[in-house]
Scaffold this motif. Structure first.
Motif, PDB file in Angstrom:
ATOM      1  N   ASP A 113       0.826  -1.204   0.000  1.00 46.09           N
ATOM      2  CA  ASP A 113       0.000   0.000   0.000  1.00 46.09           C
ATOM      3  C   ASP A 113       0.863   1.259   0.000  1.00 46.09           C
ATOM      4  OD1 ASP A 113      -2.542   1.388   0.173  1.00 46.09           O
ATOM      5  OD2 ASP A 113      -1.980   1.877   2.230  1.00 46.09           O
ATOM      6  N   ILE A 114       1.906   1.278   0.852  1.00 46.53           N
ATOM      7  CA  ILE A 114       2.814   2.429   0.913  1.00 46.53           C
ATOM      8  C   ILE A 114       3.581   2.574  -0.390  1.00 46.53           C
ATOM      9  CG2 ILE A 114       4.862   3.365   2.051  1.00 46.53           C
ATOM     10  CD1 ILE A 114       3.880   2.166   4.650  1.00 46.53           C
ATOM     11  N   VAL A 115       4.060   1.446  -0.906  1.00 45.08           N
ATOM     12  CA  VAL A 115       4.812   1.482  -2.170  1.00 45.08           C
ATOM     13  C   VAL A 115       3.953   2.026  -3.297  1.00 45.08           C
ATOM     14  CG1 VAL A 115       5.952   0.059  -3.919  1.00 45.08           C
ATOM     15  CG2 VAL A 115       6.380  -0.390  -1.495  1.00 45.08           C
ATOM     16  N   ASN A 116       2.704   1.569  -3.354  1.00 46.69           N
ATOM     17  CA  ASN A 116       1.790   2.033  -4.404  1.00 46.69           C
ATOM     18  C   ASN A 116       1.498   3.520  -4.269  1.00 46.69           C
ATOM     19  OD1 ASN A 116       1.582  -0.497  -5.577  1.00 46.69           O
ATOM     20  ND2 ASN A 116      -0.185  -1.081  -4.344  1.00 46.69           N
ATOM     21  N   LYS A 117       1.318   3.985  -3.026  1.00 46.00           N
ATOM     22  CA  LYS A 117       1.043   5.402  -2.805  1.00 46.00           C
ATOM     23  C   LYS A 117       2.240   6.252  -3.222  1.00 46.00           C
ATOM     24  CE  LYS A 117      -2.402   5.019   0.878  1.00 46.00           C
ATOM     25  NZ  LYS A 117      -2.700   5.243   2.316  1.00 46.00           N
ATOM     26  N   ALA A 118       3.457   5.774  -2.886  1.00 42.96           N
ATOM     27  CA  ALA A 118       4.662   6.505  -3.274  1.00 42.96           C
ATOM     28  C   ALA A 118       4.793   6.556  -4.794  1.00 42.96           C
ATOM     29  CB  ALA A 118       5.895   5.845  -2.661  1.00 42.96           C
ATOM     30  N   GLU A 119       4.466   5.424  -5.435  1.00 44.89           N
ATOM     31  CA  GLU A 119       4.547   5.373  -6.896  1.00 44.89           C
ATOM     32  C   GLU A 119       3.511   6.311  -7.507  1.00 44.89           C
ATOM     33  OE1 GLU A 119       6.354   4.484 -10.296  1.00 44.89           O
ATOM     34  OE2 GLU A 119       6.953   3.710  -8.333  1.00 44.89           O
ATOM     35  N   ASN A 120       2.345   6.358  -6.901  1.00 43.05           N
ATOM     36  CA  ASN A 120       1.299   7.252  -7.403  1.00 43.05           C
ATOM     37  C   ASN A 120       1.693   8.717  -7.264  1.00 43.05           C
ATOM     38  OD1 ASN A 120      -0.389   5.139  -8.136  1.00 43.05           O
ATOM     39  ND2 ASN A 120      -1.470   5.121  -6.176  1.00 43.05           N
ATOM     40  N   GLU A 121       2.414   9.033  -6.174  1.00 40.76           N
ATOM     41  CA  GLU A 121       2.896  10.405  -5.995  1.00 40.76           C
ATOM     42  C   GLU A 121       3.903  10.762  -7.090  1.00 40.76           C
ATOM     43  OE1 GLU A 121       4.429  11.028  -2.111  1.00 40.76           O
ATOM     44  OE2 GLU A 121       2.472  10.934  -1.135  1.00 40.76           O
ATOM     45  N   ASN A 122       4.768   9.797  -7.436  1.00 41.26           N
ATOM     46  CA  ASN A 122       5.717  10.032  -8.527  1.00 41.26           C
ATOM     47  C   ASN A 122       4.974  10.277  -9.835  1.00 41.26           C
ATOM     48  OD1 ASN A 122       7.827   9.609  -6.762  1.00 41.26           O
ATOM     49  ND2 ASN A 122       8.138   7.474  -7.344  1.00 41.26           N
ATOM     50  N   VAL A 123       3.976   9.457 -10.087  1.00 43.45           N
ATOM     51  CA  VAL A 123       3.186   9.597 -11.309  1.00 43.45           C
ATOM     52  C   VAL A 123       2.478  10.945 -11.326  1.00 43.45           C
ATOM     53  CG1 VAL A 123       1.210   8.692 -12.584  1.00 43.45           C
ATOM     54  CG2 VAL A 123       2.883   7.114 -11.610  1.00 43.45           C
ATOM     55  N   ALA A 124       1.962  11.346 -10.164  1.00 36.74           N
ATOM     56  CA  ALA A 124       1.242  12.622 -10.078  1.00 36.74           C
ATOM     57  C   ALA A 124       2.172  13.799 -10.348  1.00 36.74           C
ATOM     58  CB  ALA A 124       0.608  12.762  -8.694  1.00 36.74           C
ATOM     59  N   PHE A 125       3.407  13.729  -9.817  1.00 34.06           N
ATOM     60  CA  PHE A 125       4.367  14.815 -10.052  1.00 34.06           C
ATOM     61  C   PHE A 125       4.737  14.906 -11.523  1.00 34.06           C
ATOM     62  CE2 PHE A 125       8.793  16.200 -10.554  1.00 34.06           C
ATOM     63  CZ  PHE A 125       8.708  17.474 -10.007  1.00 34.06           C
ATOM     64  N   ILE A 126       5.019  13.764 -12.140  1.00 34.47           N
ATOM     65  CA  ILE A 126       5.376  13.752 -13.563  1.00 34.47           C
ATOM     66  C   ILE A 126       4.204  14.252 -14.395  1.00 34.47           C
ATOM     67  CG2 ILE A 126       5.960  12.250 -15.514  1.00 34.47           C
ATOM     68  CD1 ILE A 126       7.515  10.512 -13.489  1.00 34.47           C
ATOM     69  N   SER A 127       2.994  13.846 -14.013  1.00 34.25           N
ATOM     70  CA  SER A 127       1.803  14.314 -14.726  1.00 34.25           C
ATOM     71  C   SER A 127       1.668  15.831 -14.619  1.00 34.25           C
ATOM     72  CB  SER A 127       0.556  13.635 -14.149  1.00 34.25           C
ATOM     73  OG  SER A 127      -0.615  14.114 -14.763  1.00 34.25           O
ATOM     74  N   LEU A 128       2.008  16.367 -13.450  1.00 36.92           N
ATOM     75  CA  LEU A 128       1.968  17.822 -13.257  1.00 36.92           C
ATOM     76  C   LEU A 128       2.980  18.522 -14.156  1.00 36.92           C
ATOM     77  CD1 LEU A 128       0.737  20.134 -11.543  1.00 36.92           C
ATOM     78  CD2 LEU A 128       2.609  19.796  -9.931  1.00 36.92           C
ATOM     79  N   LEU A 129       4.174  17.948 -14.262  1.00 35.19           N
ATOM     80  CA  LEU A 129       5.200  18.513 -15.142  1.00 35.19           C
ATOM     81  C   LEU A 129       4.724  18.514 -16.600  1.00 35.19           C
ATOM     82  CD1 LEU A 129       8.627  17.005 -13.948  1.00 35.19           C
ATOM     83  CD2 LEU A 129       7.902  19.389 -13.827  1.00 35.19           C
ATOM     84  N   GLU A 130       4.132  17.393 -16.995  1.00 32.80           N
ATOM     85  CA  GLU A 130       3.722  17.246 -18.393  1.00 32.80           C
ATOM     86  C   GLU A 130       2.594  18.202 -18.775  1.00 32.80           C
ATOM     87  OE1 GLU A 130       4.751  12.534 -19.213  1.00 32.80           O
ATOM     88  OE2 GLU A 130       2.891  13.058 -18.176  1.00 32.80           O
ATOM     89  N   LYS A 131       1.861  18.689 -17.783  1.00 33.29           N
ATOM     90  CA  LYS A 131       0.764  19.615 -18.066  1.00 33.29           C
ATOM     91  C   LYS A 131       1.231  21.057 -18.202  1.00 33.29           C
ATOM     92  CE  LYS A 131      -2.756  16.790 -15.769  1.00 33.29           C
ATOM     93  NZ  LYS A 131      -3.665  16.675 -14.598  1.00 33.29           N
ATOM     94  N   LEU A 132       2.488  21.335 -17.829  1.00 36.14           N
ATOM     95  CA  LEU A 132       2.988  22.701 -17.926  1.00 36.14           C
ATOM     96  C   LEU A 132       3.132  23.109 -19.396  1.00 36.14           C
ATOM     97  CD1 LEU A 132       5.798  22.709 -15.195  1.00 36.14           C
ATOM     98  CD2 LEU A 132       3.554  23.817 -15.066  1.00 36.14           C
ATOM     99  N   PRO A 133       2.781  24.332 -19.735  1.00 34.52           N
ATOM    100  CA  PRO A 133       2.916  24.784 -21.127  1.00 34.52           C
ATOM    101  C   PRO A 133       4.379  25.049 -21.485  1.00 34.52           C
ATOM    102  CG  PRO A 133       2.183  26.587 -19.740  1.00 34.52           C
ATOM    103  CD  PRO A 133       2.191  25.376 -18.867  1.00 34.52           C
ATOM    104  N   PHE A 134       4.714  24.835 -22.747  1.00 33.94           N
ATOM    105  CA  PHE A 134       6.046  25.169 -23.233  1.00 33.94           C
ATOM    106  C   PHE A 134       6.127  26.684 -23.450  1.00 33.94           C
ATOM    107  CE2 PHE A 134       5.526  20.727 -24.415  1.00 33.94           C
ATOM    108  CZ  PHE A 134       6.757  20.183 -24.068  1.00 33.94           C
ATOM    109  N   ILE A 135       7.344  27.186 -23.597  1.00 31.33           N
ATOM    110  CA  ILE A 135       7.545  28.623 -23.796  1.00 31.33           C
ATOM    111  C   ILE A 135       6.834  29.108 -25.055  1.00 31.33           C
ATOM    112  CG2 ILE A 135       9.292  30.369 -24.343  1.00 31.33           C
ATOM    113  CD1 ILE A 135      11.186  28.934 -22.451  1.00 31.33           C
ATOM    114  N   ALA A 136       6.819  28.265 -26.081  1.00 29.88           N
ATOM    115  CA  ALA A 136       6.215  28.665 -27.352  1.00 29.88           C
ATOM    116  C   ALA A 136       4.693  28.610 -27.341  1.00 29.88           C
ATOM    117  CB  ALA A 136       6.750  27.774 -28.477  1.00 29.88           C
ATOM    118  N   ASP A 137       4.110  27.993 -26.331  1.00 27.55           N
ATOM    119  CA  ASP A 137       2.645  27.871 -26.278  1.00 27.55           C
ATOM    120  C   ASP A 137       1.997  29.238 -26.009  1.00 27.55           C
ATOM    121  OD1 ASP A 137       2.875  25.190 -26.715  1.00 27.55           O
ATOM    122  OD2 ASP A 137       2.679  24.610 -24.608  1.00 27.55           O
ATOM    123  N   PRO A 138       1.008  29.636 -26.802  1.00 30.68           N
ATOM    124  CA  PRO A 138       0.359  30.956 -26.654  1.00 30.68           C
ATOM    125  C   PRO A 138      -0.680  30.977 -25.533  1.00 30.68           C
ATOM    126  CG  PRO A 138      -0.622  29.774 -28.480  1.00 30.68           C
ATOM    127  CD  PRO A 138       0.474  28.886 -27.959  1.00 30.68           C
TER     128      PRO A 138
END
Length: 311
Positions: A113-138
């Motif tokens: 359960d702890i391992v899965n939660k930690a993995e989910n936190e990693n996934v959530a952080f990466i997902s947050l990064l991927e949602k950030l707009p690039f510099i060229a995005d208007p």
């Protein structure tokens, strides 16, 4: 007050802290004043030292004065036998703490359960990064993808030092850096829709096109050059492997990732790359030793050899 209590938070004033210190002082002083024969001299000295610390910790605004009489010279001395007792107690306590800590770590690692939660936190952080707009995005945004990548790359690079012709990093920074580099690779794999291990046989131009925005951002933000800086003698083995895997992900492209290759070539020529090539030589020697030791490995149909991570 009710809102704070409902939120599980409590606000302490200086008077509250003083009251707590005064209460602790009174309880401990009661034990001290008993002068019990069941307590050895070293324990009494430690109790007295605690009272002194508490007496100095109350604020200047309190009306209560905490007084503790200084120890007499004869009471303040610790014999060689008492010193050994103190050392023995400290060592036993340290051993017990370390033992409990190891048990705790083992329990955490074995708890799915702890391992899965930690993995989910990693996934959530990466997902947050991927949602950030690039510099060229208007779009209007306070944080851009490339800006955050540069910050993360800078965080790792500024903590690399060279000592006795080896690169070194603080263990705490090593753990963070390993996680960041793995996150960079994961973002490439998410764009490709497959891992770097699957990409060689199953991927193609479609995956190259999908991963291009992330690869370009990592190139321009210094992550590509960082891979080479981390592949060096003295860097933690697991961090080096993550840097190699990220480099592999960056280099995947049908017909060759010329831009990535040029960045790597330029970085190796313009920076002090001695430790990189020293690590390459050490890795090759390690692989040669592995093959010399195992010689010819006979496998049944469908079996795979257990290869070192470098392969």
């Amino acid at each position: 007050a009710n809102k704070a209590a409902a939120a599980g938070k409590f606000h302490f004033s200086f008077s509250h802290v003083d009251d707590l210190i005064i209460t602790l002082f009174g309880e401990i002083k009661a034990v001290h004043d008993l002068n019990s024969t069941f307590l050895n001299k070293s324990t009494k000295i430690m109790i007295h030292s605690t009272l002194e610390v508490l007496s100095k910790s109350v604020s200047v605004h309190t009306e209560k004065v905490l007084v503790v009489k200084p120890l007499k010279a004869k009471d303040n001395s610790v014999s060689a036998e008492d010193s050994e007792d103190i050392l023995g107690v400290v060592q036993d306590m340290e051993h017990e703490v370390l033992s409990k800590y190891k048990e705790f770590v083992a329990e955490v690692r074995s708890d799915e359960d702890i391992v899965n939660k930690a993995e989910n936190e990693n996934v959530a952080f990466i997902s947050l990064l991927e949602k950030l707009p690039f510099i060229a995005d208007p779009v209007d945004a306070d944080v851009r993808y490339e800006a955050l990548i540069r910050k993360l790359v800078f965080h790792i690079r500024e903590n690399i030092t060279i000592v006795n012709n080896q690169k070194q990093m603080d263990p705490r920074v090593t753990t963070t850096s390993r996680w960041i580099v793995r996150a960079f690779r994961t973002m490439i794999e998410n764009r490709m829709g497959m891992s770097i291990y699957e990409r060689d046989d199953e991927g193609g131009a479609k995956q190259d096109l999908a991963a291009a925005p992330v690869v370009n951002a990592l190139n321009t933000c210094g992550a590509t050059a960082l891979c080479l800086d981390l592949i060096a003698d003295g860097i933690d083995e697991s961090l080096k492997m993550e840097a190699i895997k990220l480099g592999v992900g960056l280099l995947f492209k049908e017909g060759g990732a010329l831009e990535v290759q040029n960045i790597m070539n330029t970085h190796l020529r313009k920076s002090n790359s001695e430790l990189f090539f020293k690590q390459v030589r050490l890795t090759i020697q390690k692989l040669q030793a592995w093959h010399n030791w195992h010689q010819i490995i006979e496998l049944k149909d469908g079996e795979e050899p257990e290869l070192p991570d470098e392969i």
